[in-house]
Write a protein that holds these residues in place. Structure first.
Motif, PDB file in Angstrom:
ATOM      1  N   PRO A  88       0.834  -1.218   0.000  1.00  0.00           N
ATOM      2  CA  PRO A  88       0.000   0.000   0.000  1.00  0.00           C
ATOM      3  C   PRO A  88       0.857   1.251   0.000  1.00  0.00           C
ATOM      4  O   PRO A  88       1.906   1.306   0.646  1.00  0.00           O
ATOM      5  CB  PRO A  88      -0.795  -0.129   1.305  1.00  0.00           C
ATOM      6  N   MET A  89       0.393   2.275  -0.743  1.00  0.00           N
ATOM      7  CA  MET A  89       1.083   3.553  -0.808  1.00  0.00           C
ATOM      8  C   MET A  89       0.126   4.649  -0.339  1.00  0.00           C
ATOM      9  O   MET A  89      -1.093   4.496  -0.395  1.00  0.00           O
ATOM     10  CB  MET A  89       1.560   3.842  -2.227  1.00  0.00           C
ATOM     11  N   VAL A  90       0.689   5.770   0.074  1.00  0.00           N
ATOM     12  CA  VAL A  90      -0.124   6.812   0.701  1.00  0.00           C
ATOM     13  C   VAL A  90      -0.938   7.616  -0.293  1.00  0.00           C
ATOM     14  O   VAL A  90      -1.879   8.313   0.087  1.00  0.00           O
ATOM     15  CB  VAL A  90       0.748   7.768   1.550  1.00  0.00           C
ATOM     16  N   SER A  91      -0.586   7.564  -1.584  1.00  0.00           N
ATOM     17  CA  SER A  91      -1.279   8.391  -2.572  1.00  0.00           C
ATOM     18  C   SER A  91      -1.097   7.788  -3.951  1.00  0.00           C
ATOM     19  O   SER A  91      -0.241   6.915  -4.163  1.00  0.00           O
ATOM     20  CB  SER A  91      -0.737   9.830  -2.560  1.00  0.00           C
ATOM     21  N   VAL A  92      -1.898   8.268  -4.903  1.00  0.00           N
ATOM     22  CA  VAL A  92      -1.732   7.848  -6.297  1.00  0.00           C
ATOM     23  C   VAL A  92      -0.343   8.220  -6.817  1.00  0.00           C
ATOM     24  O   VAL A  92       0.341   7.374  -7.412  1.00  0.00           O
ATOM     25  CB  VAL A  92      -2.849   8.449  -7.176  1.00  0.00           C
ATOM     26  N   PRO A  93       0.131   9.477  -6.623  1.00  0.00           N
ATOM     27  CA  PRO A  93       1.478   9.798  -7.092  1.00  0.00           C
ATOM     28  C   PRO A  93       2.553   8.887  -6.494  1.00  0.00           C
ATOM     29  O   PRO A  93       3.490   8.487  -7.199  1.00  0.00           O
ATOM     30  CB  PRO A  93       1.666  11.255  -6.654  1.00  0.00           C
ATOM     31  N   ALA A  94       2.422   8.557  -5.224  1.00  0.00           N
ATOM     32  CA  ALA A  94       3.426   7.691  -4.597  1.00  0.00           C
ATOM     33  C   ALA A  94       3.411   6.297  -5.214  1.00  0.00           C
ATOM     34  O   ALA A  94       4.471   5.689  -5.431  1.00  0.00           O
ATOM     35  CB  ALA A  94       3.177   7.606  -3.094  1.00  0.00           C
ATOM     36  N   ALA A  95       2.228   5.781  -5.508  1.00  0.00           N
ATOM     37  CA  ALA A  95       2.129   4.452  -6.116  1.00  0.00           C
ATOM     38  C   ALA A  95       2.762   4.443  -7.505  1.00  0.00           C
ATOM     39  O   ALA A  95       3.518   3.524  -7.859  1.00  0.00           O
ATOM     40  CB  ALA A  95       0.665   4.020  -6.188  1.00  0.00           C
ATOM     41  N   LEU A  96       2.471   5.456  -8.321  1.00  0.00           N
ATOM     42  CA  LEU A  96       3.020   5.498  -9.674  1.00  0.00           C
ATOM     43  C   LEU A  96       4.516   5.818  -9.669  1.00  0.00           C
ATOM     44  O   LEU A  96       5.264   5.305 -10.508  1.00  0.00           O
ATOM     45  CB  LEU A  96       2.255   6.518 -10.509  1.00  0.00           C
ATOM     46  N   ASP A  97       4.964   6.635  -8.718  1.00  0.00           N
ATOM     47  CA  ASP A  97       6.395   6.926  -8.625  1.00  0.00           C
ATOM     48  C   ASP A  97       7.191   5.693  -8.208  1.00  0.00           C
ATOM     49  O   ASP A  97       8.374   5.567  -8.565  1.00  0.00           O
ATOM     50  CB  ASP A  97       6.646   8.066  -7.638  1.00  0.00           C
ATOM     51  N   ALA A  98       6.568   4.784  -7.468  1.00  0.00           N
ATOM     52  CA  ALA A  98       7.247   3.538  -7.113  1.00  0.00           C
ATOM     53  C   ALA A  98       7.550   2.722  -8.370  1.00  0.00           C
ATOM     54  O   ALA A  98       8.579   2.040  -8.458  1.00  0.00           O
ATOM     55  CB  ALA A  98       6.386   2.718  -6.146  1.00  0.00           C
ATOM     56  N   VAL A  99       6.667   2.790  -9.352  1.00  0.00           N
ATOM     57  CA  VAL A  99       6.905   2.112 -10.630  1.00  0.00           C
ATOM     58  C   VAL A  99       7.980   2.843 -11.415  1.00  0.00           C
ATOM     59  O   VAL A  99       8.916   2.224 -11.953  1.00  0.00           O
ATOM     60  CB  VAL A  99       5.599   2.035 -11.454  1.00  0.00           C
ATOM     61  N   ARG A 100       7.897   4.152 -11.497  1.00  0.00           N
ATOM     62  CA  ARG A 100       8.893   4.934 -12.234  1.00  0.00           C
ATOM     63  C   ARG A 100      10.296   4.713 -11.671  1.00  0.00           C
ATOM     64  O   ARG A 100      11.280   4.690 -12.412  1.00  0.00           O
ATOM     65  CB  ARG A 100       8.538   6.418 -12.167  1.00  0.00           C
ATOM     66  N   GLY A 101      10.388   4.562 -10.345  1.00  0.00           N
ATOM     67  CA  GLY A 101      11.678   4.386  -9.706  1.00  0.00           C
ATOM     68  C   GLY A 101      12.172   2.962  -9.689  1.00  0.00           C
ATOM     69  O   GLY A 101      13.253   2.693  -9.148  1.00  0.00           O
ATOM     70  N   GLY A 102      11.410   2.037 -10.256  1.00  0.00           N
ATOM     71  CA  GLY A 102      11.830   0.648 -10.285  1.00  0.00           C
ATOM     72  C   GLY A 102      11.609  -0.103  -8.987  1.00  0.00           C
ATOM     73  O   GLY A 102      12.082  -1.223  -8.831  1.00  0.00           O
ATOM     74  N   GLU A 103      10.866   0.493  -8.064  1.00  0.00           N
ATOM     75  CA  GLU A 103      10.620  -0.161  -6.786  1.00  0.00           C
ATOM     76  C   GLU A 103       9.430  -1.110  -6.835  1.00  0.00           C
ATOM     77  O   GLU A 103       9.223  -1.898  -5.914  1.00  0.00           O
ATOM     78  CB  GLU A 103      10.389   0.896  -5.698  1.00  0.00           C
ATOM     79  N   ALA A 104       8.619  -0.998  -7.876  1.00  0.00           N
ATOM     80  CA  ALA A 104       7.461  -1.876  -8.048  1.00  0.00           C
ATOM     81  C   ALA A 104       7.317  -2.194  -9.527  1.00  0.00           C
ATOM     82  O   ALA A 104       7.649  -1.375 -10.394  1.00  0.00           O
ATOM     83  CB  ALA A 104       6.188  -1.224  -7.519  1.00  0.00           C
ATOM     84  N   ALA A 105       6.837  -3.395  -9.814  1.00  0.00           N
ATOM     85  CA  ALA A 105       6.650  -3.797 -11.206  1.00  0.00           C
ATOM     86  C   ALA A 105       5.477  -3.059 -11.834  1.00  0.00           C
ATOM     87  O   ALA A 105       5.484  -2.767 -13.032  1.00  0.00           O
ATOM     88  CB  ALA A 105       6.434  -5.308 -11.286  1.00  0.00           C
ATOM     89  N   ALA A 106       4.469  -2.764 -11.043  1.00  0.00           N
ATOM     90  CA  ALA A 106       3.274  -2.094 -11.547  1.00  0.00           C
ATOM     91  C   ALA A 106       2.518  -1.514 -10.367  1.00  0.00           C
ATOM     92  O   ALA A 106       2.806  -1.832  -9.205  1.00  0.00           O
ATOM     93  CB  ALA A 106       2.387  -3.058 -12.333  1.00  0.00           C
TER      94      ALA A 106
END
Length: 313
Positions: A33-51
């Motif tokens: 779980p992430m605190v916000s939509v931007p945080a969730a999508l930034d996790a993908v951009r940063g390579g920390e999550a596959a999707a």
């Protein structure tokens, strides 16, 4: 986190988590779980999550602006799947709370328009305060900040709450559409029941500018399923358009449409072609193709043009 993770709009107990768990591939990933939509999508951009799975559209409230803006800006992402989830709320309270005890309620801002009539009828004097998500509202109720929260009934055990009222909705068939976004790659193969998403910026503001954009779809028989304008932040009257249409970038009519848009618009961001929710056998019907717009029609027209150019027509 690592690339074996899927991020989602948290905390635990959100409708987004419930939607993510309907995907078969979610069973093989760790869901974070992430605190916000931007945080969730930034996790993908940063390579920390596959999707990351995030809400993009609600049948009552319309587009989820945080998601639309994040997909339109920053490092590009692509949509690979979508999920439709029926939305009904429960009024979650601490054990022993009665309806007459409730003076403050909370929930995600998108939830409020979906329960406005119910609130007016049953809790007309209750004060509404927005929370980062419906599940976060439940957490705030658990911590004593508010008397009640509108959230999914499934969130009650996670936060030690009780569903005082269930199946709350002003619109009986309310749904939210979620999208699974990852880093750009080759789109999935065509299914015949696909959706293509993109963001388009107008070159300038002039009479007929939007019509010119829409004619690129109309002339090729491509059906729009959704269009929503968003300000670009560059001044009043400057907008981009989030657009969904039927079909796949591998379809000639869709590919030609995208090329047409690229010719007349300064910027077109391709967000992916992916199966429409329910596109498995027995699900949504195949996309209807107007006469003259099938791939075979484009091939035949190109062959005819070549013959004309060679003097063989």
């Amino acid at each position: 986190m690592s690339a074996s993770h899927y991020a989602y709009l948290g905390p635990e107990g959100t409708f987004t988590e419930a939607a993510l768990r309907t995907l078969p591939e979610a069973a093989t990933r760790e869901l974070v779980p992430m605190v916000s939509v931007p945080a969730a999508l930034d996790a993908v951009r940063g390579g920390e999550a596959a999707a990351a799975l995030v809400p993009i559209e609600n049948s009552v409230e319309g587009g989820v602006t945080a998601t639309l803006d994040e997909l339109a800006t920053g490092a590009p992402l692509m949509i690979y799947r979508e999920v439709l989830l029926r939305i009904a709320f429960a009024l979650l309270v601490r054990p022993g709370t009665r309806l007459s005890d409730i003076k403050t309620v909370t929930g995600h801002p998108v939830a409020q328009p979906q329960v406005r009539k119910w609130l007016a009828a049953h809790l007309p004097d209750a004060q509404w305060e927005s929370a980062a998500s419906n599940a976060d509202g439940a957490r705030l109720v658990r911590d004593g900040r508010y008397d009640a929260a509108f959230a999914g009934e499934f969130a009650a055990p996670t936060y030690g709450l009780e569903p005082l009222v269930t199946d709350i909705h002003d619109a009986r068939n309310a749904e939210t559409r979620f999208v699974l976004a990852g880093r750009p790659a080759r789109p999935a193969a065509r299914t015949g029941a696909d959706r293509t998403s993109l963001v388009v910026w107008l070159r300038d503001d002039h009479p007929g500018a939007l019509m010119e954009l829409l004619q690129e779809f109309s002339a090729r028989g491509v059906n729009l399923t959704w269009i929503e304008s968003r300000p670009t932040g560059e001044g009043m009257g400057r907008y981009c358009f989030s657009i969904d249409c039927e079909g796949h970038i591998g379809d000639r009519r869709v590919a030609e449409t995208l090329m047409g848009l690229k010719r007349i618009c300064p910027n077109v961001r391709f967000l992916g072609s992916y199966p429409r929710a329910g596109a498995e056998p027995g699900g949504v019907p195949q996309t209807a193709v107007r006469p003259g717009t099938a791939d075979a029609d484009y091939v035949a027209a190109a062959e005819w043009l070549a013959r004309c150019q060679d003097g063989r027509a």
